[in-house]
Design a protein around this motif. Structure first.
Motif, PDB file in Angstrom:
ATOM      1  N   THR A 114       0.840  -1.206   0.000  1.00 27.72           N
ATOM      2  CA  THR A 114       0.000   0.000   0.000  1.00 27.72           C
ATOM      3  C   THR A 114       0.872   1.252   0.000  1.00 27.72           C
ATOM      4  O   THR A 114       0.612   2.211  -0.734  1.00 27.72           O
ATOM      5  N   ARG A 149     -10.458  -2.508   0.426  1.00 31.30           N
ATOM      6  CA  ARG A 149     -10.591  -2.984   1.801  1.00 31.30           C
ATOM      7  C   ARG A 149     -11.621  -2.158   2.562  1.00 31.30           C
ATOM      8  O   ARG A 149     -12.387  -2.664   3.350  1.00 31.30           O
ATOM      9  N   ASP A 196      -5.844  -1.066  -4.692  1.00 31.35           N
ATOM     10  CA  ASP A 196      -5.286  -1.700  -3.503  1.00 31.35           C
ATOM     11  C   ASP A 196      -6.265  -2.742  -2.968  1.00 31.35           C
ATOM     12  O   ASP A 196      -7.479  -2.549  -3.047  1.00 31.35           O
ATOM     13  N   ASP A 197      -5.712  -3.823  -2.417  1.00 31.52           N
ATOM     14  CA  ASP A 197      -6.536  -4.910  -1.882  1.00 31.52           C
ATOM     15  C   ASP A 197      -7.529  -5.407  -2.927  1.00 31.52           C
ATOM     16  O   ASP A 197      -8.704  -5.652  -2.647  1.00 31.52           O
TER      17      ASP A 197
HETATM   18 MG   LIG Z   1      -1.984  -2.915   2.057  1.00 33.29          MG
END
Ligand SMILES: [Mg+2]
Ligand SMILES: Nc1ncnc2c1ncn2[C@@H]1O[C@H](COP(=O)(O)OP(=O)(O)OP(=O)(O)O)[C@@H](O)[C@H]1O
Length: 548
Positions: free
Chosen positions: A47, A71, A167-168
């Protein structure tokens, strides 16, 4: 900065990766690639790398960065679509105006329209209108499609490349329309955006889960892999020492930091350990402190919280938790998939559970590399949940693995918080002192000092469990006495320096006794471990005084 990223000088050792990712737009333009699956162990800095890339591009003008984390998002399709669409518009406006994002996350599209108009972005107004039309018609599918394709549309219309940072991304596999799992495979809707020659994508998430998406689904072959490794030993040390310095903790010499090797250059673990030491009140570190901080961290600290949240997410059925825990532990200790089957037999877990556990491992991102920290976390959890051990006991077992095998003799006792209980302690110390041939005068002082600490625990803690825990550890060359109790934290220092009249006024005349504690011990430390106050008194002996 638009995203909450580390200052560039605190971001270590990722120049090569950052440079490569910054060049992705060039690769995409010349059809040489341009989509990257960024993989790496949990907490290794995926991240952070996306955020650094974002900030670096934000300062320039050539490529527009767009960052989205799955997330935090709700995975219901309509919610996701609106969130994704709005996030893009806000970030695009911020980039164009070179200002941090406007307003809070809940800002509606409608309220962004004046800013869009003032910048003359008519094509964006058209896109917003389109999207709102789908909202009005409650057409979930088209809302999702329109949101996902917005970066590519924007790139087309503005003539500027847009780098999409997801991300994620593995969580996107669970996107649904109305109810969980109703329309599997919505993630493949990203395929078109991934193909856009104006939109390089960088996607991260749990290694195993990400790979599965890109091998089994229609997204196959659309991305290359980039593996983010650990920080090298020297930089990991630097990072740890920098954290300590920020927390005003004195670092021991480098030779005493060898223990950090087990954190394998993982910046998340390094940061968490430094914070744990600070929370425990450690200010001048020894190697032993590091180990104690570590055991706290993997039993009750942020690292424990991090892994137990991951475990809870992966194992939803509480009845499955114990066998899977047992299986995981065995699996990690044996260290390989090939041994997995054997481990399942040893742990007495059936085939169904084995499959479930394998899935768990994949989802948790445990598939590659041996993570000692994760192993210790699981061991500790196992001792507590399966073997019924108390937290302190489990922590001691973990610590024992790492503490040097200095011969030591240890006595423990628990006294009730009732009057005169401290006298029992005094008698015990007398006996211990005799056993180790302590000088008689010193022994008297030691008794008084300990009575002082115990009375303080009894009178000022406000503890509900009404117990004081004592431990006497005798090593060759030193005696360590640990006094622990729950309740209100206190500080010897605050008593130590008060003028006598003030102490009388406050009714803490016995606080004078702490002077004695300081004068007869070589080291006095006060720490907090969760809701417990721990006073550690250490006395070192010269050769002749040594008890054996
Ligand atoms: Mg992360
Ligand atoms: N290169 C680095 N130098 C210094 N600190 C770093 C570096 N990379 C990451 N960190 C710090 O380490 C912590 C963990 O990083 P990050 O959250 O990016 O890991 P991650 O790989 O995304 O974890 P997860 O698997 O949970 O998604 C953060 O506090 C981050 O600021």
């Amino acid at each position: 900065m638009p995203l909450n990223a580390l200052p560039a000088e605190g971001f270590l050792n990722r120049e090569t990766e950052l440079g490569y990712l910054k060049g992705l737009s060039g690769l995409k333009g010349s059809a040489l690639g341009g989509n990257v699956l960024l993989e790496g162990a949990r907490g290794i800095g995926k991240t952070e790398l996306l955020k650094q890339l974002y900030c670096s591009l934000f300062r320039e003008t050539a490529v527009v960065p767009f960052y989205y984390s799955f997330r935090t998002g709700n995975l219901k399709g309509t919610y996701f679509a609106k969130d994704y669409f709005t996030a893009f518009v806000r970030q695009y406006l911020a980039f164009t105006r070179k200002e941090p994002f406007t307003g809070g996350g809940a800002e509606t599209l409608q309220r962004l329209l004046p800013a869009i108009s003032s910048l003359g972005l008519h094509w964006l107004i058209d896109s917003v209108d389109d999207f709102q039309e789908h909202l009005k018609n409650s057409d979930a599918y088209w809302q999702i499609v329109t949101a996902i394709s917005l970066p590519a549309v924007a790139a087309q219309q503005s003539g500027k490349q847009i780098i999409v940072l997801l991300d994620d991304f593995d969580a996107a596999e669970d996107l649904y329309e109305k109810n969980l799992g109703d329309v599997p495979g919505l993630i493949t809707l990203f395929g078109e955006s991934l193909q856009s020659s104006l939109c390089p994508h960088v996607m991260t998430g749990c290694a195993g889960a990400l790979e599965a998406i890109f091998t089994d689904r229609s997204l196959i072959g659309m991305a290359e892999r980039m593996w983010l490794g650990p920080l090298p030993e020297d930089l990991a040390l630097d990072l740890f020492r920098t954290h300590l310095a920020h927390l005003k903790i004195t670092s021991p010499p480098v030779e005493q930091l060898k223990f950090l090797g087990i954190l394998r250059g993982n910046p998340l673990y390094l940061r968490n350990l430094a914070k744990a030491l600070w929370k425990m009140g450690k200010r001048e570190l020894t190697e032993r402190d590091l180990i104690e901080g570590y055991s706290y961290e993997i039993s009750d600290g942020e690292t424990a919280f991090y892994w137990s949240s991951a475990l809870n997410r992966a194992v939803k059925n509480p009845a499955r938790r114990r066998p899977i825990l047992k299986w995981l532990l065995q699996f990690l200790q044996d260290g390989g998939m090939e041994d997995g089957g054997r481990a399942a037999v040893i742990a007495g877990v059936g085939e169904a559970e084995t499959l479930e556990a394998l899935e768990t491992i994949k989802r948790l991102g445990m598939i590659r590399g041996r993570d000692r920290v994760l192993q210790d976390f699981l061991r500790c959890l196992y001792m507590r949940e399966v073997e019924g051990k108390k937290a302190g006991e489990a922590r001691e077992k973990i610590e024992a693995q790492y503490l040097s095998k200095d011969a030591e003799l240890c006595f423990e006792m628990v006294i009730p918080m009732s009057s005169n209980a401290e006298l029992v302690v005094a008698r015990a110390v007398e006996q211990i002192g005799k056993n180790i041939n302590l000088d008689e005068e010193y022994l008297n002082y030691l008794q008084l000092a300990l009575i002082e600490v115990c009375i303080n625990a009894i009178e000022h803690s406000g503890s509900y469990d009404k117990k004081v825990f004592l431990k006497f550890i005798m090593r060759s060359g030193s005696l360590e006495i640990i006094v622990e109790n729950t309740g209100r934290p206190f500080s010897l220092d605050s008593h130590k320096d008060l003028p006598a009249e003030e102490k009388l006024r406050l009714g803490i005349k016995r606080g004078w006794g702490f002077k004695l504690v300081y004068s007869i011990m070589d080291d006095v430390k006060i720490e907090r471990v969760n809701d417990r106050t721990r006073v550690i008194l250490t006395k070192k002996f010269k050769d002749k005084e040594v008890y054996r």
